[in-house]
Design an enzyme around this catalytic site. Sequence first.
Site, mmCIF file in Angstrom:
data_model
loop_
_atom_site.group_PDB
_atom_site.id
_atom_site.type_symbol
_atom_site.label_atom_id
_atom_site.label_comp_id
_atom_site.label_asym_id
_atom_site.label_seq_id
_atom_site.Cartn_x
_atom_site.Cartn_y
_atom_site.Cartn_z
ATOM 1 N N ARG A 194 -18.952 4.741 -17.983
ATOM 2 C CA ARG A 194 -17.298 4.794 -18.657
ATOM 3 C C ARG A 194 -15.634 5.948 -18.676
ATOM 4 N NH1 ARG A 194 -20.666 2.642 -23.260
ATOM 5 N NH2 ARG A 194 -20.798 1.253 -22.908
ATOM 6 N N LYS A 199 -5.386 5.074 -7.324
ATOM 7 C CA LYS A 199 -5.957 3.423 -6.651
ATOM 8 C C LYS A 199 -7.225 3.766 -6.233
ATOM 9 C CE LYS A 199 -2.746 -0.057 -5.768
ATOM 10 N NZ LYS A 199 -2.228 -0.290 -4.296
ATOM 11 N N GLU A 231 0.195 5.779 8.206
ATOM 12 C CA GLU A 231 0.314 5.393 6.574
ATOM 13 C C GLU A 231 1.710 6.734 5.983
ATOM 14 O OE1 GLU A 231 0.060 4.018 4.246
ATOM 15 O OE2 GLU A 231 -2.117 2.564 4.070
ATOM 16 N N LYS A 256 5.360 8.947 -2.846
ATOM 17 C CA LYS A 256 4.069 7.858 -3.513
ATOM 18 C C LYS A 256 4.420 8.640 -4.431
ATOM 19 C CE LYS A 256 0.092 5.590 -3.343
ATOM 20 N NZ LYS A 256 -1.839 5.815 -2.646
ATOM 21 N N GLU A 279 1.118 -0.920 -10.692
ATOM 22 C CA GLU A 279 1.587 -1.710 -9.805
ATOM 23 C C GLU A 279 1.854 -3.770 -10.516
ATOM 24 O OE1 GLU A 279 0.086 -4.036 -5.471
ATOM 25 O OE2 GLU A 279 -0.575 -2.375 -5.463
ATOM 26 N N ARG A 339 5.550 -0.698 -7.817
ATOM 27 C CA ARG A 339 4.718 -0.192 -6.531
ATOM 28 C C ARG A 339 3.821 -0.686 -5.194
ATOM 29 N NH1 ARG A 339 -0.933 3.214 -8.658
ATOM 30 N NH2 ARG A 339 -1.850 3.428 -6.435
ATOM 31 N N ASN A 358 3.484 -1.254 0.140
ATOM 32 C CA ASN A 358 1.495 -2.466 0.499
ATOM 33 C C ASN A 358 2.918 -2.608 1.595
ATOM 34 O OD1 ASN A 358 -0.458 -2.301 -1.040
ATOM 35 N ND2 ASN A 358 0.839 -3.379 -2.675
ATOM 36 N N HIS A 404 0.598 -4.076 4.884
ATOM 37 C CA HIS A 404 -0.990 -4.170 4.137
ATOM 38 C C HIS A 404 -1.212 -5.629 4.170
ATOM 39 C CE1 HIS A 404 -0.287 0.209 3.502
ATOM 40 N NE2 HIS A 404 -1.523 0.779 3.087
ATOM 41 N N HIS A 413 -4.317 -5.818 6.046
ATOM 42 C CA HIS A 413 -5.362 -6.353 4.866
ATOM 43 C C HIS A 413 -6.167 -7.699 5.542
ATOM 44 C CE1 HIS A 413 -4.958 -3.243 1.506
ATOM 45 N NE2 HIS A 413 -5.178 -2.711 2.771
ATOM 46 N N HIS A 416 -7.977 1.740 9.691
ATOM 47 C CA HIS A 416 -6.855 1.157 8.359
ATOM 48 C C HIS A 416 -5.507 1.547 9.062
ATOM 49 C CE1 HIS A 416 -5.206 0.607 5.191
ATOM 50 N NE2 HIS A 416 -4.888 1.362 4.186
#
Length: 369
Positions: free
Chosen positions: A125, A147, A189, A230, A240, A244, A248, A251, A255, A270
């Site tokens: 956990r 993330k 990026e 960031k 997000e 935030r 992206n 993206h 993606h 990527h």
Amino acid sequence: MTVSLTTVPVDLGPRSYEVRIAPGLLAEAGTAIAPLLRRPRVAIVTDETVAALHLPALEEALDHAGIAHKTLALPPGEATKGWASLQRVVEWLLAAQVERGGLVLAFGGGVIGDLAGFAAAILRRGVRFVQLPTTLLAQVDSSVGGKTGINSPAGKNLIGAFHQPSLVLADTAVLGTLAPRDFRAGYGEVVKYGLLGDAAFFTWLEGAGPGLASDPAALVRAVARGVEMKAGVVARDETEEGERALLNLGHTFGHALEAATGYDGARLLHGEGVAIGCALAFDLSARLGLCPQEAPSRVAAHLAAMGLPSRLADVPGLPDDAALIALMGQDKKVKDGKLRFVLARDIGDAFVADDVPMEAVAATLAAAR
């Protein structure tokens, strides 16, 4: 020339941490990590490429600080970021008897950082982890902000959790061992940050970008500026809910392109997908009359100067536009059934839109082939 350490705080109350950026940090990793340890032992998750190049240096640093260590090295590449590898990492961490108070070291690029971070998030956990990013993409972006996750055949990063690291050590000297294509992909990026919120940074990159790999001070400056931007956004919107989403930029398109290529790094990395996505986002913004017509041309020209792709035609074997739009519909940024795009009013001035006409998206894709 000596390049001084740059430290960027990520202010998240009790989950706050530092991102340290400089050449040579790997040799100091044991000293940096030791204050975080309840017992002097760590579990390292890396990939085979990074292990061959840099694991001996990390092990020496840990040995010097009296820290015991075990290592799991996985195959490199985006295909590793899936269910099978997640199970392998978690079961290995359990076999290594990593306790709730233990520490996992994510030693690699974005794939390893996301995968090892997610494993740490769900192990017992939640156990702590440290990011030791070894690629430009990971140093400037994916290692910061918490993330973590894995990919699904339905799309990228659809399974995961927010789990902040305890420390990020970005040794910019290790970037010298990257293949040129991997360095360029990471730059996708870097440039994203100028495009979304800092026009002066983008202008600086137009001059400094082509020589970045051979200029240690400029490289630290580029990584640090991306991390600063960031960190500020993450501190204001950790999970997000709003701002935030600006991170992206590029993206939603990128993606979809990655999913369409089956995460085949030989066809598309990527950062290359992000570069194409940023170009398409500016094309779409101009098509909608939101930004000056010269902005997309300037973006495309800089990407070309950096050796990055900017068009769908640069990626072999893509499906038709309808299939790409369907893949966009699986993206995490879909909200209330609507596709959300990060668009731009100009370079350095991005915003989130969820009312984009799909015929404009289709026209943008068609024009990029």
